[in-house]
Structure formats: C-alpha cells, structure tokens
Design an enzyme around this catalytic site. Sequence first.
Site, PDB file in Angstrom:
ATOM      1  N   LYS A  74     -10.917  -4.428  -4.077  1.00  0.00           N
ATOM      2  CA  LYS A  74     -11.948  -3.437  -4.399  1.00  0.00           C
ATOM      3  C   LYS A  74     -11.364  -2.052  -4.618  1.00  0.00           C
ATOM      4  CE  LYS A  74     -13.754  -3.905   0.207  1.00  0.00           C
ATOM      5  NZ  LYS A  74     -12.629  -3.650   1.115  1.00  0.00           N
ATOM      6  N   LYS A 110      -3.918 -10.101  -5.944  1.00  0.00           N
ATOM      7  CA  LYS A 110      -5.233 -10.463  -5.411  1.00  0.00           C
ATOM      8  C   LYS A 110      -6.305  -9.509  -5.941  1.00  0.00           C
ATOM      9  CE  LYS A 110      -5.904  -7.819  -1.205  1.00  0.00           C
ATOM     10  NZ  LYS A 110      -6.662  -7.697  -0.003  1.00  0.00           N
ATOM     11  N   LYS A 124       0.816  -1.219   0.000  1.00  0.00           N
ATOM     12  CA  LYS A 124       0.000   0.000   0.000  1.00  0.00           C
ATOM     13  C   LYS A 124       0.846   1.263   0.000  1.00  0.00           C
ATOM     14  CE  LYS A 124      -4.432  -1.566   0.768  1.00  0.00           C
ATOM     15  NZ  LYS A 124      -5.767  -1.461   1.264  1.00  0.00           N
TER      16      LYS A 124
END
Length: 336
Positions: free
Chosen positions: A204, A201, A119
Amino acid sequence: MEATTAAPKKRILSCIQPSGIPTLGNYLGALKNWKTLADEFDGAFAVADLHAITVRQEPAQFRKQINDVLALLLAIGLDPDQSILFIQSQVPAHSQLAWILNCYTQFGEMSRMTQFKDKSQSHADNVNVGLFAYPVLMAADILLYQADLVPVGADQKQHLEIARDIAQRFNTLYSPTFTVPEPYIGKQGARVMSLQDPLKKMSKSDPNPKSYISVFDAPDVISKKIKSAVTDSEGSVRFADGKEGINNLMAIYACCTGLTNEQIEADFAGKGYGDFKAAVAEAVIEELRPIRERYERYSNDKAYLKEVAAQGAERASRVANRTLQKVMKKIGFVLP
Ligand code: ATP
Ligand code: LTN
C-alpha cells in the site's frame, strides 16, 4: 461421571498498519483469514499506528487512515464484542514492553531483517532507529497477549521468528513468561504481488497506484488496474516459472473463486489474457463489494468508531498490563 472442562480457546493476535489504504494483498494475505479465525479462537486485532510512524505520515491524513483501518476491521466482519479490536498507541504497554525487549535483542539479528533492508532503501532519507527496531515492537504486540497463533502474510515470517527467539530467550533467562507464538500463514494469497512488477509484493505504500488494488477502489478502477497488469508474451493462461504476472493473477483469481490452478487453466484453455483479466477483475470486484459497502457505513460513524476503540483499549490493556507486570517483576523493577 467426571465433569469435563473445555480447554481454553487458543489466542490469536494480528495487526495492520494504517500506512495507507489497505490493498488486496493485505486482504487476501491476512484480513480474510482473521474473520475465519476470530470465530474459532480468542482474537485480538490492532491498528498498528506506532509501526506506521517509522515512515513519515502527514498528521491529518494519518488520523483519517487510523479511523479508516478500524472501520475496515469492522467491515470485514470482526465483532468488537467477540474479539478485542484496538488501536495500538492507545495501549501504552506496547511501547513499554518494546523498550524492555529492545534490551534483550541484538543489533546483529535486527540487521538481518529483509524488511529493514528494503525500507531503508526506499526511505533512504529517513533510516530512523524506529525502522530498525520495528520487529521488536511487533514482538511486544504479540507477546503481551500471550498469542499462540499470529495470522500474517508470508512477508512477516522473518519477524515472527524474531518474536519467537526473543520469547524463548526471555523465558530461558528468567522463567517461563511468554507463550512462544506460531505464525499462521494461509495456503492461498500469502504473497500477492505487485501488478506492475510481479517480483515485488503488492504494497500500500508503493508510489505507483497502478501496482496495487486498494480494498476501496471503485469497480471501474479495479478493472483498469487489472487490465494494465504486467503479464508475458506467451498468451496462454497457465501457472509456470517465468510467468510471474499470470501466476499472480491466477493466485488472486483462485482466492476469490475457490478454484484450483488446474480448473482455471482448463476454463481458460484457448482463451487470451483479455478474457482472463476480465474474469479476474469481475471476481475481485465481487469479493470486495460487500466490504466496501459496509466500510462506507462504519467510516462515517465517528462516534461509534471512538466507542469501539475505547472499549478495545480497555480490554486490551487488561491483558497486556498483566504480562507487563510479570515481566517487570522478573527483571527486578520496583513496582508501584
Ligand atoms: P507497508 O506497505 O506500509 O509496508 P504492508 O501492507 O506491507 O505495509 P501491513 O499493513 O502491516 O504491511 O500488513 C498487514 C498484513 O498484510 C500483514 O499480515 C502482512 O503480512 C499482510 N500483507 C501485506 N502485503 C501483502 C501481500 N502483498 N500479500 C499478502 N499479504 C500481505
Ligand atoms: N509488521 C506487521 C504489522 C504488525 C503485526 C504486529 C502483525 C505489527 N504488529 C503483530 C502481526 C502481529 C506487518 O504486516 N507489516
């Protein structure tokens, strides 16, 4: 005859971030198991809105997403009278315990977290302290409820290990305070991959909407996204190394139909990817249809959602505050 008292049910807790519309990955990897486990265990499930602000959220949109995810918890069949359903930020003990646990967690161990590394690359302009301390807040979520089991997708395993380490450390430093939680990772669907890059992965918050199926996507959108999923040039439906795109579609199909890989390979022997993708799309559409229909009903009933959240926050606070008081007393804080 001696009276026997039933052993208390084990407690499970899990959370989902309102960081966008949940995907098929969230559903197959986590939510689908929650419903089954909620019938067997004492369940607490939360919308992790405090976690979601580690990346920027637009306020009006964020508010909607929080309500939508709560409506989704109801739509998957969780019963607010049976399980505790709540919104994390409405239970202040989460922030309070997170601060305390920050002081029992080392900088070095947080620096090893792969989600933080990923992230901080995808949000390079906003590598905030919250993003770094994210797993500690997650540990607080879990430990406040003395959860025995935490149903999550495989991506959260590392965070669960930290929660266990923190619990054990605190228990050793003071005296047994926290239940040391076990992860519950389903055999199937634990890691649904992106349709556009099957090495990543499904997420969303992926900027490319073709990479994920949202649980609220309309049937024609689901068909289109699966049709354009990245595969390989071999053209045969079989599970093998180097065929990550097909492996992923097979895993999705297996989760929705209950078939094994061998059965799928036999059913599609001699058929092409076109036929297989059409079957996967149909299975996903049917899997998500009832959820989408129930979601429509709940998401429009704002008064009911508010009532569910208020009742959930009250029940959650009762459990969480008990643990928080215990922790504060052991550390030596002066309680009011
Ligand atoms: P974001 O993409 O915003 O980081 P996320 O979807 O990865 O969010 P959460 O909303 O917090 O994260 O995830 C809720 C649950 O869904 C967790 O248990 C997580 O492990 C699971 N999950 C998320 N993505 C997948 C996936 N691709 N496959 C299986 N399970 C998943
Ligand atoms: N970090 C989790 C979401 C989450 C969670 C939790 C999961 C926040 N708090 C507590 C289980 C238990 C994720 O899936 N990204």
